[in-house]
Write a protein that holds these residues in place. Structure first.
Motif, PDB file in Angstrom:
ATOM      1  N   LEU A  40     -83.466 -57.543  29.895  1.00  0.00           N
ATOM      2  CA  LEU A  40     -84.585 -57.482  30.827  1.00  0.00           C
ATOM      3  C   LEU A  40     -84.039 -57.542  32.248  1.00  0.00           C
ATOM      4  O   LEU A  40     -83.814 -58.635  32.787  1.00  0.00           O
ATOM      5  CB  LEU A  40     -85.556 -58.627  30.551  1.00  0.00           C
ATOM      6  CG  LEU A  40     -86.124 -58.605  29.128  1.00  0.00           C
ATOM      7  CD1 LEU A  40     -86.717 -59.938  28.759  1.00  0.00           C
ATOM      8  CD2 LEU A  40     -87.125 -57.481  28.984  1.00  0.00           C
ATOM      9  N   PRO A  41     -83.795 -56.385  32.879  1.00  0.00           N
ATOM     10  CA  PRO A  41     -83.174 -56.343  34.199  1.00  0.00           C
ATOM     11  C   PRO A  41     -83.943 -57.089  35.278  1.00  0.00           C
ATOM     12  O   PRO A  41     -83.347 -57.719  36.148  1.00  0.00           O
ATOM     13  CB  PRO A  41     -83.103 -54.850  34.531  1.00  0.00           C
ATOM     14  CG  PRO A  41     -83.201 -54.152  33.225  1.00  0.00           C
ATOM     15  CD  PRO A  41     -84.022 -55.041  32.339  1.00  0.00           C
ATOM     16  N   HIS A  42     -85.271 -57.057  35.232  1.00  0.00           N
ATOM     17  CA  HIS A  42     -86.084 -57.684  36.277  1.00  0.00           C
ATOM     18  C   HIS A  42     -85.821 -59.189  36.367  1.00  0.00           C
ATOM     19  O   HIS A  42     -85.700 -59.753  37.451  1.00  0.00           O
ATOM     20  CB  HIS A  42     -87.563 -57.405  36.023  1.00  0.00           C
ATOM     21  CG  HIS A  42     -88.480 -57.950  37.071  1.00  0.00           C
ATOM     22  ND1 HIS A  42     -88.550 -57.421  38.338  1.00  0.00           N
ATOM     23  CD2 HIS A  42     -89.342 -58.989  37.042  1.00  0.00           C
ATOM     24  CE1 HIS A  42     -89.426 -58.117  39.045  1.00  0.00           C
ATOM     25  NE2 HIS A  42     -89.920 -59.057  38.284  1.00  0.00           N
ATOM     26  N   SER A  43     -85.740 -59.854  35.211  1.00  0.00           N
ATOM     27  CA  SER A  43     -85.509 -61.305  35.190  1.00  0.00           C
ATOM     28  C   SER A  43     -84.070 -61.659  34.839  1.00  0.00           C
ATOM     29  O   SER A  43     -83.741 -62.840  34.732  1.00  0.00           O
ATOM     30  CB  SER A  43     -86.469 -61.970  34.201  1.00  0.00           C
ATOM     31  OG  SER A  43     -86.323 -61.404  32.912  1.00  0.00           O
ATOM     32  N   GLU A  44     -83.233 -60.652  34.666  1.00  0.00           N
ATOM     33  CA  GLU A  44     -81.821 -60.840  34.333  1.00  0.00           C
ATOM     34  C   GLU A  44     -81.640 -61.791  33.153  1.00  0.00           C
ATOM     35  O   GLU A  44     -80.896 -62.765  33.206  1.00  0.00           O
ATOM     36  CB  GLU A  44     -81.035 -61.331  35.550  1.00  0.00           C
ATOM     37  CG  GLU A  44     -80.989 -60.328  36.660  1.00  0.00           C
ATOM     38  CD  GLU A  44     -80.122 -60.771  37.828  1.00  0.00           C
ATOM     39  OE1 GLU A  44     -79.586 -61.896  37.818  1.00  0.00           O
ATOM     40  OE2 GLU A  44     -79.966 -59.964  38.759  1.00  0.00           O
ATOM     41  N   ARG A  45     -82.347 -61.497  32.059  1.00  0.00           N
ATOM     42  CA  ARG A  45     -82.213 -62.306  30.856  1.00  0.00           C
ATOM     43  C   ARG A  45     -82.136 -61.409  29.636  1.00  0.00           C
ATOM     44  O   ARG A  45     -82.441 -60.216  29.708  1.00  0.00           O
ATOM     45  CB  ARG A  45     -83.329 -63.328  30.721  1.00  0.00           C
ATOM     46  CG  ARG A  45     -84.692 -62.742  30.448  1.00  0.00           C
ATOM     47  CD  ARG A  45     -85.742 -63.840  30.397  1.00  0.00           C
ATOM     48  NE  ARG A  45     -87.057 -63.273  30.239  1.00  0.00           N
ATOM     49  CZ  ARG A  45     -87.722 -63.228  29.096  1.00  0.00           C
ATOM     50  NH1 ARG A  45     -87.191 -63.725  28.004  1.00  0.00           N
ATOM     51  NH2 ARG A  45     -88.924 -62.688  29.036  1.00  0.00           N
ATOM     52  N   CYS A  46     -81.732 -61.993  28.536  1.00  0.00           N
ATOM     53  CA  CYS A  46     -81.546 -61.251  27.291  1.00  0.00           C
ATOM     54  C   CYS A  46     -82.098 -62.050  26.120  1.00  0.00           C
ATOM     55  O   CYS A  46     -82.163 -63.272  26.172  1.00  0.00           O
ATOM     56  CB  CYS A  46     -80.062 -60.995  27.043  1.00  0.00           C
ATOM     57  SG  CYS A  46     -79.242 -60.096  28.358  1.00  0.00           S
ATOM     58  N   GLU A  47     -82.473 -61.340  25.087  1.00  0.00           N
ATOM     59  CA  GLU A  47     -82.926 -61.945  23.839  1.00  0.00           C
ATOM     60  C   GLU A  47     -82.328 -61.145  22.693  1.00  0.00           C
ATOM     61  O   GLU A  47     -82.251 -59.915  22.770  1.00  0.00           O
ATOM     62  CB  GLU A  47     -84.460 -61.889  23.713  1.00  0.00           C
ATOM     63  CG  GLU A  47     -85.223 -62.573  24.812  1.00  0.00           C
ATOM     64  CD  GLU A  47     -85.265 -64.083  24.674  1.00  0.00           C
ATOM     65  OE1 GLU A  47     -84.991 -64.608  23.582  1.00  0.00           O
ATOM     66  OE2 GLU A  47     -85.565 -64.742  25.674  1.00  0.00           O
ATOM     67  N   GLN A  48     -81.930 -61.839  21.624  1.00  0.00           N
ATOM     68  CA  GLN A  48     -81.556 -61.127  20.418  1.00  0.00           C
ATOM     69  C   GLN A  48     -82.842 -60.578  19.819  1.00  0.00           C
ATOM     70  O   GLN A  48     -83.899 -61.207  19.912  1.00  0.00           O
ATOM     71  CB  GLN A  48     -80.850 -62.052  19.433  1.00  0.00           C
ATOM     72  CG  GLN A  48     -79.480 -62.465  19.927  1.00  0.00           C
ATOM     73  CD  GLN A  48     -78.806 -63.456  19.007  1.00  0.00           C
ATOM     74  OE1 GLN A  48     -79.438 -64.401  18.546  1.00  0.00           O
ATOM     75  NE2 GLN A  48     -77.544 -63.242  18.748  1.00  0.00           N
ATOM     76  N   LEU A  49     -82.762 -59.424  19.194  1.00  0.00           N
ATOM     77  CA  LEU A  49     -83.954 -58.699  18.773  1.00  0.00           C
ATOM     78  C   LEU A  49     -83.848 -58.273  17.322  1.00  0.00           C
ATOM     79  O   LEU A  49     -82.792 -57.810  16.879  1.00  0.00           O
ATOM     80  CB  LEU A  49     -84.083 -57.463  19.671  1.00  0.00           C
ATOM     81  CG  LEU A  49     -85.100 -56.407  19.332  1.00  0.00           C
ATOM     82  CD1 LEU A  49     -86.493 -56.913  19.655  1.00  0.00           C
ATOM     83  CD2 LEU A  49     -84.824 -55.150  20.128  1.00  0.00           C
TER      84      LEU A  49
END
Length: 159
Positions: free
Chosen positions: A122-131
């Motif tokens: 998620l570039p806007h919030s600079e975060r990631c989640e495993q999916l």
């Protein structure tokens, strides 16, 4: 992880994200040419992505409702996503997302990722989640620094 702990984690994440969006001075790392072509991490010569990015994006399309907290929803439209939950100060809006083989941000909530595990960036919030996604269920997971435990958030497709 109890529902209360999960709610606290997401409440804190919402606050941090809101503050980060208002005061962010970080620059998003520009993907390399190879990353732009594959929507994943830089691959070694002869190495292929373990998953089909286009297929995952197609499965994500629509609205998803969290199983344990039905007031939290995620809507995917093309390559945009909107996270909606009650009680947030900032009105949710669509933001771009990427599917990749690694997190492109300085993010410590991703642990023990394999090349077969897609990552929602998620570039806007600079975060990631495993999916993990199927036709009717979606799971986002990671590691909570607050509880120091792995979390899994399950969603069901509603539209």
């Amino acid at each position: 992880m109890t529902f209360k702990n999960l709610y606290i984690c997401f409440f804190c994440l919402s606050i941090l994200t809101s503050c980060n969006n208002q005061n962010s001075k970080k620059k998003v790392r520009e993907p390399s040419q190879n990353e732009q072509q594959t929507d994943s991490k830089q691959l070694a010569p002869g190495e292929e992505s373990a998953f089909n990015t286009s297929e995952i994006i197609e499965k994500l399309q629509g609205t998803w409702k969290e199983v344990q907290y039905p007031y939290r929803r995620i809507t995917f439209v093309k390559k945009q996503v909107k996270f909606v939950e009650e009680g947030t100060q900032v009105k949710p809006d669509f933001e771009p997302f990427e599917i990749a083989q690694n997190c492109t941000y300085d993010n410590s909530n991703i642990k023990n990722v394999t090349s077969e595990q897609p990552i929602l960036n998620l570039p806007h919030s600079e975060r990631c989640e495993q999916l993990s996604v199927s036709q009717d269920s979606l799971m986002l997971s990671g590691y909570s620094l607050h509880t120091q435990q792995t979390y899994v958030i399950k969603y069901l497709k509603i539209d």
